[in-house]
Design a protein around this motif. Structure first.
Motif, PDB file in Angstrom:
ATOM      1  N   HIS A 118       2.581  11.034   5.165  1.00 17.15           N
ATOM      2  CA  HIS A 118       3.234   9.726   5.199  1.00 17.15           C
ATOM      3  C   HIS A 118       2.895   8.926   6.441  1.00 17.15           C
ATOM      4  O   HIS A 118       2.516   9.478   7.468  1.00 17.15           O
ATOM      5  CB  HIS A 118       4.749   9.905   5.092  1.00 17.15           C
ATOM      6  CG  HIS A 118       5.153  10.446   3.759  1.00 17.15           C
ATOM      7  ND1 HIS A 118       5.600   9.645   2.752  1.00 17.15           N
ATOM      8  CD2 HIS A 118       5.128  11.700   3.266  1.00 17.15           C
ATOM      9  CE1 HIS A 118       5.848  10.398   1.693  1.00 17.15           C
ATOM     10  NE2 HIS A 118       5.580  11.640   1.974  1.00 17.15           N
ATOM     11  N   GLN A 119       3.106   7.614   6.334  1.00 14.99           N
ATOM     12  CA  GLN A 119       2.833   6.706   7.453  1.00 14.99           C
ATOM     13  C   GLN A 119       3.675   7.090   8.675  1.00 14.99           C
ATOM     14  O   GLN A 119       3.197   7.099   9.784  1.00 14.99           O
ATOM     15  CB  GLN A 119       3.154   5.279   7.019  1.00 14.99           C
ATOM     16  CG  GLN A 119       2.859   4.231   8.057  1.00 14.99           C
ATOM     17  CD  GLN A 119       2.969   2.824   7.468  1.00 14.99           C
ATOM     18  OE1 GLN A 119       3.405   2.644   6.333  1.00 14.99           O
ATOM     19  NE2 GLN A 119       2.564   1.827   8.241  1.00 14.99           N
ATOM     20  N   HIS A 120       4.951   7.387   8.425  1.00 21.25           N
ATOM     21  CA  HIS A 120       5.795   7.895   9.498  1.00 21.25           C
ATOM     22  C   HIS A 120       5.968   9.374   9.230  1.00 21.25           C
ATOM     23  O   HIS A 120       6.331   9.756   8.128  1.00 21.25           O
ATOM     24  CB  HIS A 120       7.125   7.152   9.530  1.00 21.25           C
ATOM     25  CG  HIS A 120       6.942   5.673   9.746  1.00 21.25           C
ATOM     26  ND1 HIS A 120       7.076   4.771   8.731  1.00 21.25           N
ATOM     27  CD2 HIS A 120       6.581   4.978  10.838  1.00 21.25           C
ATOM     28  CE1 HIS A 120       6.817   3.557   9.197  1.00 21.25           C
ATOM     29  NE2 HIS A 120       6.506   3.656  10.475  1.00 21.25           N
ATOM     30  N   SER A 137       8.026  -2.870   5.720  1.00 25.03           N
ATOM     31  CA  SER A 137       6.833  -2.024   5.789  1.00 25.03           C
ATOM     32  C   SER A 137       6.594  -1.686   7.255  1.00 25.03           C
ATOM     33  O   SER A 137       7.084  -2.367   8.161  1.00 25.03           O
ATOM     34  CB  SER A 137       5.641  -2.759   5.209  1.00 25.03           C
ATOM     35  OG  SER A 137       5.116  -3.673   6.131  1.00 25.03           O
ATOM     36  N   GLY A 138       5.834  -0.609   7.484  1.00 21.17           N
ATOM     37  CA  GLY A 138       5.626  -0.114   8.851  1.00 21.17           C
ATOM     38  C   GLY A 138       5.149  -1.207   9.798  1.00 21.17           C
ATOM     39  O   GLY A 138       5.676  -1.367  10.905  1.00 21.17           O
ATOM     40  N   GLY A 139       4.162  -1.963   9.382  1.00 22.47           N
ATOM     41  CA  GLY A 139       3.608  -2.999  10.242  1.00 22.47           C
ATOM     42  C   GLY A 139       4.617  -4.095  10.528  1.00 22.47           C
ATOM     43  O   GLY A 139       4.659  -4.643  11.628  1.00 22.47           O
ATOM     44  N   LEU A 165      -3.416   9.936   2.342  1.00 20.57           N
ATOM     45  CA  LEU A 165      -3.174   9.842   3.778  1.00 20.57           C
ATOM     46  C   LEU A 165      -2.821   8.396   4.101  1.00 20.57           C
ATOM     47  O   LEU A 165      -3.654   7.509   3.988  1.00 20.57           O
ATOM     48  CB  LEU A 165      -4.424  10.251   4.567  1.00 20.57           C
ATOM     49  CG  LEU A 165      -5.075  11.594   4.193  1.00 20.57           C
ATOM     50  CD1 LEU A 165      -6.358  11.805   4.994  1.00 20.57           C
ATOM     51  CD2 LEU A 165      -4.123  12.742   4.450  1.00 20.57           C
ATOM     52  N   ASP A 166      -1.559   8.169   4.501  1.00 25.25           N
ATOM     53  CA  ASP A 166      -1.108   6.803   4.777  1.00 25.25           C
ATOM     54  C   ASP A 166      -1.261   6.511   6.269  1.00 25.25           C
ATOM     55  O   ASP A 166      -0.506   7.019   7.086  1.00 25.25           O
ATOM     56  CB  ASP A 166       0.351   6.641   4.337  1.00 25.25           C
ATOM     57  CG  ASP A 166       0.781   5.176   4.282  1.00 25.25           C
ATOM     58  OD1 ASP A 166       0.051   4.326   4.816  1.00 25.25           O
ATOM     59  OD2 ASP A 166       1.850   4.906   3.699  1.00 25.25           O
ATOM     60  N   GLU A 167      -2.241   5.710   6.617  1.00 25.13           N
ATOM     61  CA  GLU A 167      -2.566   5.359   8.001  1.00 25.13           C
ATOM     62  C   GLU A 167      -2.663   6.573   8.917  1.00 25.13           C
ATOM     63  O   GLU A 167      -1.979   6.646   9.939  1.00 25.13           O
ATOM     64  CB  GLU A 167      -1.550   4.340   8.559  1.00 25.13           C
ATOM     65  CG  GLU A 167      -1.586   3.045   7.784  1.00 25.13           C
ATOM     66  CD  GLU A 167      -0.831   1.918   8.485  1.00 25.13           C
ATOM     67  OE1 GLU A 167      -0.692   1.964   9.714  1.00 25.13           O
ATOM     68  OE2 GLU A 167      -0.408   0.982   7.784  1.00 25.13           O
ATOM     69  N   PRO A 168      -3.529   7.515   8.567  1.00 30.29           N
ATOM     70  CA  PRO A 168      -3.596   8.731   9.378  1.00 30.29           C
ATOM     71  C   PRO A 168      -4.179   8.491  10.757  1.00 30.29           C
ATOM     72  O   PRO A 168      -3.906   9.238  11.689  1.00 30.29           O
ATOM     73  CB  PRO A 168      -4.519   9.651   8.572  1.00 30.29           C
ATOM     74  CG  PRO A 168      -5.383   8.722   7.794  1.00 30.29           C
ATOM     75  CD  PRO A 168      -4.523   7.544   7.483  1.00 30.29           C
ATOM     76  N   LYS A 190       0.823  -1.220   0.000  1.00 32.09           N
ATOM     77  CA  LYS A 190       0.000   0.000   0.000  1.00 32.09           C
ATOM     78  C   LYS A 190       0.853   1.264   0.000  1.00 32.09           C
ATOM     79  O   LYS A 190       0.687   2.150  -0.835  1.00 32.09           O
ATOM     80  CB  LYS A 190      -0.917   0.010   1.239  1.00 32.09           C
ATOM     81  CG  LYS A 190      -1.721  -1.251   1.422  1.00 32.09           C
ATOM     82  CD  LYS A 190      -2.573  -1.210   2.677  1.00 32.09           C
ATOM     83  CE  LYS A 190      -1.782  -1.188   3.978  1.00 32.09           C
ATOM     84  NZ  LYS A 190      -1.024  -2.409   4.259  1.00 32.09           N
ATOM     85  N   SER A 191       1.781   1.347   0.952  1.00 35.09           N
ATOM     86  CA  SER A 191       2.617   2.549   1.029  1.00 35.09           C
ATOM     87  C   SER A 191       3.449   2.723  -0.231  1.00 35.09           C
ATOM     88  O   SER A 191       3.620   3.841  -0.728  1.00 35.09           O
ATOM     89  CB  SER A 191       3.547   2.479   2.238  1.00 35.09           C
ATOM     90  OG  SER A 191       2.811   2.410   3.425  1.00 35.09           O
ATOM     91  N   THR A 192       3.966   1.617  -0.739  1.00 32.01           N
ATOM     92  CA  THR A 192       4.774   1.701  -1.949  1.00 32.01           C
ATOM     93  C   THR A 192       3.958   2.290  -3.096  1.00 32.01           C
ATOM     94  O   THR A 192       4.421   3.186  -3.810  1.00 32.01           O
ATOM     95  CB  THR A 192       5.290   0.305  -2.337  1.00 32.01           C
ATOM     96  OG1 THR A 192       5.977  -0.248  -1.212  1.00 32.01           O
ATOM     97  CG2 THR A 192       6.231   0.376  -3.516  1.00 32.01           C
TER      98      THR A 192
HETATM   99 MG   LIG Z   1       2.622   1.160   4.902  1.00 33.27          MG
END
Ligand SMILES: [Mg+2]
Ligand SMILES: Nc1ncnc2c1ncn2[C@@H]1O[C@H](COP(=O)(O)OP(=O)(O)OP(=O)(O)O)[C@@H](O)[C@H]1O
Lengths: 418, 531
Positions: B100-102, B419-421, B180-183, B58-60
């Motif tokens: 971004h997610q981060h 990935s973040g997770g 919005l990445d995991e806002p 997803k983020s990619t």
């Molecule tokens: Mg991600």
């Protein structure tokens, strides 16, 4: 003491300087050993010694604010000194400074390519520049200066300068041939406690100075303005704080890192050219840079990565050197021992008020040692003033390390899109 | 940049043209296919959710759409025009903005500097017109009710405020398409509601929003349509009509979710952690933690509820030893550890999942196996005496990778490529497999997909049964209520209530957290402290 930290940077530093001068004049008056601590000559010598340190520090500022550690300043200054001398000998003083700047930029270009494009460790690249710089300068001397009259593989013939002037009204300079009054000189001769000392020290910064020195000092507010008030400065600083974030907002991080490193080289080169100019050496002489690049980095740290602080750091480090030059019978350096003791005692009190016990003990012990040394001797060896700047750096790092604000991503490798 | 238009229309955006059309997007990293022939269409003016497991790509995909990464294959169209982004600048020019997610903020710069960066209004000589910038920022923040102080340093802000700064940053440039990445991952429920209100307002103004979220109820509440990714491929794009959370879950993981089992209490009498009259900060200001006392027994999970910034972080820091309290003491198994340093505390059995995985949890540029040793580097299997045990560390990292389903091509890649997770799963694995006495977990399942979340909860319950004491801080109230044996509510640095999770609902808990329930509830004083 909260009001002090709410002052703008320059005002805070001016206050610290005033306190420092007050201590100097107090100790000088009480001991009556010397008048050199606050003389015009000492202040002139300090300024001349301090300018290359200042320029190196400002150079470090631009590079490290852009996130590239630059311990190659020393090598860049050596290149600046060689090219500055060569340019001045062939084309005159001003051109010499410009060519010196280009010499520094040359060194910086190597550093930029290595660290930014090839991701070489910044320290390793810096060390390499510090080896390449003197080697290159020596090679060039053997090829070029050896062929000049009075030149050799380690030195050049005499280097012309850019003249000197006195500030009108304040230091009696002339305005279109008319000799203006010498306000500070008059106050200085009145011998009023503290006031005359301030006047003397200030006059030293304004009489018989080279215009190039003025340029160097003017670079302090200019650097501040560029870094904190312009778009260029904001974009450069983001590269030192958070390059990824800059990238995400469309900033070309590589480009601004290049700007930072090249400006750094330009300033270091100017500092090197200044060393070769008659303000200091008056010739290119191998080894003349004499670690000023590293002392410049120390001034950068002392000044907490801000221009006004770098200026203060450069002058503080240059002061003992300047004093040493003026101090024929070594009484002034001797008195400086007592000043150091007072300063350490002040730090001990400050540490007590902050409840920092270790700092307090260290400062108190040092104050005691300096005072004992002062009272048990009549003169001090001349290495004392020469090591004092380095001692000051160590003390600053020791007592102030927690408050230092290094750019967050300083020295970190950066690759786009990772 | 825009490469002209090879469709018959004249290229100007029209209402029926989709805002975004991706087709055949493929992106590979060494050893991983992050996006595999992804195609999707996002209509103008809709809120489009993207769901999928950790590492689904997803983020990619969003970074490709924002020009931060380039696709190996495939085409993108924005408002009908074919685009080929070289850098985010190109995307920004077309009105695309991304949160971004981060977080992408510079801590030592002010809010204003962070916001204007890259779009600075200037006067002559490249001087930034800070007045104009501030005026524009205030205009944006007022029209969307996003409240921030432009002169604050970012490092002083809490996560909710940072999130607002990020959104303002995007709106400041007048973005028409927001990514919005995991806002919602870092927000408490009230803040999520506020964010959703903002999103609806933006949509009413004609903006198109793409957003990523692991919480399916949130997706169903706000999205107009939903795209599900699995293993880098698009599984489906559905309109949000008649879809249920379990339908989505099934599309995401390919099977039904395990339902969480009911467990009985395993609380013992042994006190593992005791915090006695702890105060952090103060001296002029209001203390961040104000005279807090609590106990965590072996086999017990104590949950701490509270709106971000009410002293939870400082309490955690004082327990793990990164700040020293101004008063009070901390006991681990009856031993006073208040004056111990972080390493001795960790060695005596404290496991720690920090709230900010990038700042405190990982060395982003170090390989996974080194990250796995982080915080436990002095003990087997990571060390043998004075030396790092490379083989042992690597073997153990493989165990974590398998046990916690950390998706990665191998354990030598750097942590930033996860990935973040998956970064979060690595940290959890590292801490839970370290045989701790006490686990201090701040937002342990933040950013983890629903499947993995259930697995983590099971691990935590299992560890509890084996006698682990856990202090759990979470913004996810369902997680708090579902896992905890006791819930402690913190408000303005103090403990205002101690509750039994079996008779609270997220609603009543929320009321305690905002301080609303305290005035109306005079039993609070009796409940103060621990039972
Ligand atoms: Mg991600
Ligand atoms: N810079 C990179 N280098 C190498 N591999 C990467 C990089 N970025 C992402 N990957 C890999 O690509 C895959 C997809 O990652 P991505 O970040 O898109 O997942 P995601 O769907 O956002 O997951 P999450 O929900 O955990 O955030 C992962 O397997 C990850 O390891």
């Amino acid at each position: 003491m909260g009001w002090i930290s709410s002052l703008p940077g320059w005002a805070r530093w001016a206050l610290y300087a005033a306190i420092g001068i007050f201590v100097l004049s107090l100790v000088q008056t009480l001991t009556g050993e010397t008048t050199e601590l606050t003389s015009v000559g000492t202040s002139q010598a300090m300024l001349r010694w301090g300018v290359p340190i200042l320029l190196a520090g400002l150079g470090g500022l631009f590079s490290e604010r852009a996130g590239v550690i630059n311990i190659g300043l020393e090598g860049m200054m050596i290149l600046g000194m060689w090219f500055g001398a060569w340019g001045a000998i062939n084309y005159g003083g001003w051109v010499g400074l410009v060519v010196g700047v280009m010499g520094g930029v040359l060194g910086a270009l190597i550093h930029a390519i290595a660290t930014i494009n090839f991701g070489v460790d910044h320290i390793i690249s810096g060390v390499a520049i510090n080896i390449i710089g003197p080697a290159g300068a020596r090679y060039l001397s053997s090829e070029i200066f050896s062929g000049y009259d009075g030149g050799s593989i380690t030195q050049s013939p005499r280097v012309p300068g850019v003249g000197k002037f006195d500030m009108p009204f304040l230091a009696g300079g002339d305005v279109f041939g008319w000799q203006s009054p010498d306000l500070l000189g008059t106050i200085g001769e009145l011998e009023i406690f503290f006031l005359s000392d301030v006047a003397n020290l200030t006059r030293g910064l304004m009489s018989q100075v080279a215009p190039s020195t003025m340029v160097a000092v003017a670079l302090v507010p200019i650097s501040w303005y560029v870094l904190w008030k312009t778009r260029f400065g904001l974009r450069l600083r983001i590269c030192g704080e958070a390059p990824k974030q800059g990238e995400a907002q469309g900033i070309n991080v590589y480009l601004y890192k290049y700007y930072g490193v090249l400006l750094s080289g330009a300033l270091a080169g100017l500092g090197g050219a200044f060393i070769a100019s008659p303000e200091l050496g008056g010739i290119y002489l191998e080894g003349q840079v004499n670690n000023r690049g590293f002392i410049g980095l120390a001034a950068l740290i002392f000044g907490n990565y801000r221009p006004a602080g770098i200026l203060m750091g450069a002058m503080l480090f240059a002061y003992p050197f300047g004093l040493g030059l003026r101090d024929i019978n070594e009484t002034a350096s001797h008195t400086l021992l007592l000043v150091t003791a007072v300063a350490m005692a002040a730090i001990a009190l400050w540490a007590t008020s902050k409840g920092r016990r270790l700092d307090m003990v260290v400062a108190a012990v040092m104050a005691g040692l300096c005072a004992a040394w002062y009272f048990l001797s009549d003169t001090v060896p001349d290495w004392w003033v020469n090591i004092l700047p380095f001692v000051i750096v160590l003390l600053v790092l020791f007592f102030n390390a927690q408050r230092l604000r290094v750019p967050a991503a300083d020295g970190e490798p950066y690759r786009r899109g990772e | 940049m825009t490469q002209g238009n090879d469709s018959p229309a004249d290229g100007s955006p029209t209402i029926n043209q989709p805002a975004i059309e991706l087709s055949g997007i493929t992106k590979t990293f060494p050893g991983v296919v992050a996006n595999d022939d992804v195609s999707m269409t996002v209509a103008q003016g809709e809120i489009h959710a993207i769901c999928g497991e950790n590492g689904a790509g997803k983020s990619t995909l969003m970074k490709i759409l924002y020009g931060m990464q380039s696709a190996d294959e495939g085409t993108m169209r924005v408002f009908g025009d074919r685009v080929d982004f070289k850098s985010p600048t190109d995307a920004i020019d077309l009105g695309i903005g991304m949160v971004h997610q981060h977080f992408m903020l510079a801590d030592q710069l002010t809010v204003l500097e962070n916001v204007v960066l890259g779009a600075e209004p200037t006067k002559s000589g490249g001087r930034i017109d800070f007045e104009a910038a501030k005026a524009h920022l205030q205009e944006v923040s007022e029209s969307y009710g996003l409240d921030v102080d432009p002169d604050d340093l970012v490092e002083t802000l809490g996560v909710g405020e940072r999130q607002r700064v990020e959104i303002i940053k995007v709106l400041y440039r007048g973005a028409k398409i927001l990514i919005l990445d995991e806002p919602t991952a870092v927000l408490v429920p009230q803040e999520v509601e506020e964010l959703f209100r903002n999103m609806r307002e933006l949509k009413a103004d004609g903006a198109t929003i793409l957003f990523i979220d692991h919480k399916l109820e949130e997706v169903l509440e706000i999205a107009d349509s939903i795209t599900v990714l699995r293993h880098g491929k698009t599984v489906a794009t559905l309109p949000n009509e008649g879809v249920t959370a379990s339908d989505l879950a099934e599309l995401m993981v390919g099977s039904e979710l395990p339902s969480p089992e009911i467990t009985e209490s395993t609380v013992t009498d042994t006190v593992t952690l005791e915090v006695r009259n702890l105060t952090v900060g103060g001296g002029g200001d209001r203390p961040a933690v104000d005279d807090v006392s609590l106990k965590v027994h072996a086999g017990e999970i104590v949950g701490i509820a509270g709106v971000e910034g009410n002293g939870q972080s400082e309490l955690v820091n004082a327990i793990v030893g990164t700040v020293s309290p101004s008063e009070g003491s901390v006991f681990l198994s009856g031993e006073d550890i208040t004056r111990r340093n972080v390493r001795t505390r960790r060695e005596s059995g404290i496991a720690y999942v920090p709230e900010d995985r990038h700042h405190e949890g990982l060395l982003l540029s170090a390989p996974l196996w080194e990250n796995a040793a982080l915080g436990h580097q002095t003990k087997p299997p990571y060390a043998r005496g004075f030396f790092i045990d490379r083989a042992g560390a690597r073997e153990h990292t493989e165990t974590i990778r398998a046990g916690f389903d950390v998706r990665t091509p191998n354990i030598d890649v750097s942590a930033q490529t996860l990935s973040g997770g998956n970064q979060q799963k690595l940290i959890l694995g590292r801490e839970l497999t370290s045989n701790p006495k006490l686990l201090v977990a701040a937002h342990p399942t933040r950013g983890i997909d629903i499947g993995a979340q259930a697995a983590v909860w099971d691990e935590m319950r299992q560890a509890r049964k084996d006698g682990l004491a856990t202090l759990l801080i979470s913004a996810d109230l369902d997680e708090l209520i579902g896992l905890s044996d006791t819930i402690v509510v913190m408000f303005r640095g103090g403990v205002v209530a101690t509750l039994d999770p079996s008779d609270v609902t997220p609603r009543t808990l929320g009321a305690y957290m905002t301080g609303a329930a305290i005035e109306s509830d005079d039993r609070t004083d009796d409940l103060k402290g621990t039972p």
